[in-house]
Design an enzyme around this catalytic site. Structure first.
Site, mmCIF file in Angstrom:
data_model
loop_
_atom_site.group_PDB
_atom_site.id
_atom_site.type_symbol
_atom_site.label_atom_id
_atom_site.label_comp_id
_atom_site.label_asym_id
_atom_site.label_seq_id
_atom_site.Cartn_x
_atom_site.Cartn_y
_atom_site.Cartn_z
ATOM 1 N N CYS A 113 0.985 -1.507 0.443
ATOM 2 C CA CYS A 113 -0.166 0.218 -0.140
ATOM 3 C C CYS A 113 1.044 1.612 -0.301
ATOM 4 C CB CYS A 113 -0.868 0.064 1.071
ATOM 5 S SG CYS A 113 -1.201 1.307 1.899
ATOM 6 N N CYS A 116 0.011 3.935 1.861
ATOM 7 C CA CYS A 116 0.409 3.551 3.838
ATOM 8 C C CYS A 116 1.380 4.122 3.867
ATOM 9 C CB CYS A 116 0.053 2.593 3.968
ATOM 10 S SG CYS A 116 -1.938 1.609 3.512
ATOM 11 N N ASP A 117 2.731 3.469 3.343
ATOM 12 C CA ASP A 117 3.820 3.281 3.468
ATOM 13 C C ASP A 117 4.747 3.974 2.277
ATOM 14 O OD1 ASP A 117 3.454 1.592 6.001
ATOM 15 O OD2 ASP A 117 2.752 0.109 4.548
#
Lengths: 295, 295
Positions: A113, A116-117
């Site tokens: 993701c 997200c990261d």
């Protein structure tokens, strides 16, 4: 939490408390927490639910059956729970990268993701594995941070939506490498690169992060067997009130169709589902519903 | 926060940082926080946004104008900001109870959301002021906690949906008092009752809490003047991606139609709006859009 707060007798039944988010190293996009370990966030959400009397049963659900106006939930331990309403929040499993050491480096260089990261890779080199529009969007987002983003496609090119494709072509930070099959993730403690097969030869590519974007698999098998409508991708179809086609069955989160897959969105859908379940359970319909053959 | 995270240059422009939630004494239904003062939650959300470079301009927005493909935001101080995309999150104002001391006791006995504040009244007596289905639902929820719930209707009866009405009639904890006009909230430090006018006479009713459910007023005046579609209730019409009828204009939260009005839902809608704005700003359409008359 909302179901408990609405005084519904509520059980959470599932194998992994917290689900996917609990496996994320650091969550930096749940509004209200600048940075929180995924496991800690999952714990806080669970604690909040327990505060209102919700119980957690950590068992795999093997089957959900509708018996007249009662749903039976059968678990791996052989237990059987009865409920008047069911909220499906079974999520997805990421399609795993079938490469050596991919699993070993999950959360430590191998991610699923970008939203997200990606910020972890400011000014670093990363690879995106995948050939669809999902991979394209991951790459574009990563290019906001990373120094260099390689898109590793198995086939002859990236099958992305035209505007995304054009942006990728115009972005000097992004490079597409076609006809590539990632066979191994390289590194000791951290990821240092990937080993790829290209036209019969093996090549190494230096990257510190690998983002896998080869799709997710909705966990909708239980739903399907219960008679809940799923779309061609296997996602549970819901309306804005989180209702499925079956009265009394609601669904929330990544197992459902159409949403933007983020923890905060799934949480809000869960709240909507709980409120819809409350409205359903306190409606005339449920009270007057009779089984076939009953007066 | 998401807009900032997506590397969009983002300004929050508004009179009251945090909005309605900041005025709530205690928030116990934002998943992740068992209990947090509303002001503190608002502060955390703002801090999270600032972490990604989002700036806050605490000025009232007087007008939003579309000038070709740029939106101009004019504020009370005479400042003018330009943006390629606008997210409307102007919320609602509760229709205030036009009774003496109602404002004085707000948050200290006078409330506007049973789902938020009902648990404060376990085993106590409360009044709901209002005659619609909203008031009915507030009363039903309050009756899960309170010893006694009075519904004070101005007219001849409660205009609620049939199942709610029936449940109220069957619930011994709930009593409807018709033809009633609340003229004053009574009490010293805390609320001790209400003064009502009934058929020409004044009556006192002992309660510790008063829940006002006479509707909310969407703050959609700016939206309307900009050309954004609103429904018959004055709510901004959005789709599942938080898009309005105007390209580049998105909306989230209580000002929009159709949602279940809770902080967590509004936050998720805000996230969706930010992501949609990101997709809009990085799409082919925006880049190729030209003003009338331009080549």
């Amino acid at each position: 939490m909302y179901a408990g707060r609405l005084n519904l007798r509520t059980l959470i039944v599932g194998e992994e408390a917290g689900g996917l988010i609990a496996t994320t190293t650091l969550v930096e996009n749940y509004p209200g927490f600048v940075s929180i370990p995924g496991g800690k966030l999952a714990e806080r959400l669970l604690e909040h639910a327990k505060h209102y009397g919700v119980e957690l049963i950590e068992e795999r659900v093997e089957e959900i059956r509708q018996n007249c106006n009662v749903f039976e939930v059968l678990t791996s331990s052989g237990s059987r729970y009865e409920a008047k309403s069911v909220i499906l929040a079974t999520g997805t499993v990421h399609r795993k990268l079938p490469a050596k050491n991919a699993e070993k480096f999950e959360g430590r260089g191998v991610y699923y993701c970008a939203l997200c990261d990606a910020p972890l890779f400011r000014d670093r080199k990363v690879a995106v594995v995948g050939g669809g529009d999902g991979a394209a969007k991951e790459a574009l987002l990563l290019a906001e941070y990373a120094e260099k983003v390689y898109i590793l496609c198995r086939d002859e090119g990236l099958h992305a939506e035209p505007p995304n494709l054009r942006k990728i072509e115009e972005n000097p930070r992004i490079e597409i490498i076609n006809h590539t099959n990632v066979v191994e993730i390289l590194g000791e403690e951290r990821v240092s690169g990937v080993l790829m097969q290209r036209q019969g030869r093996e090549e190494r590519l230096e990257v510190e992060g690998v983002f896998v974007a080869i799709g997710g698999i909705p966990r909708s098998e239980l739903a399907r067997r219960l008679g809940v409508e799923v779309n061609e991708k296997g996602e549970v179809v819901t309306d804005k009130q989180a209702r499925t086609n079956l009265a009394g069955v609601f669904a929330a989160g990544d197992v459902t169709a159409g949403g933007f897959r983020q923890a905060i969105i799934s949480v809000a859908e869960g709240v909507t589902a709980a409120y819809s379940a409350y409205r359903y359970l306190t409606s005339e319909y449920v009270e007057t519903r009779r089984c076939n053959g009953e007066p």
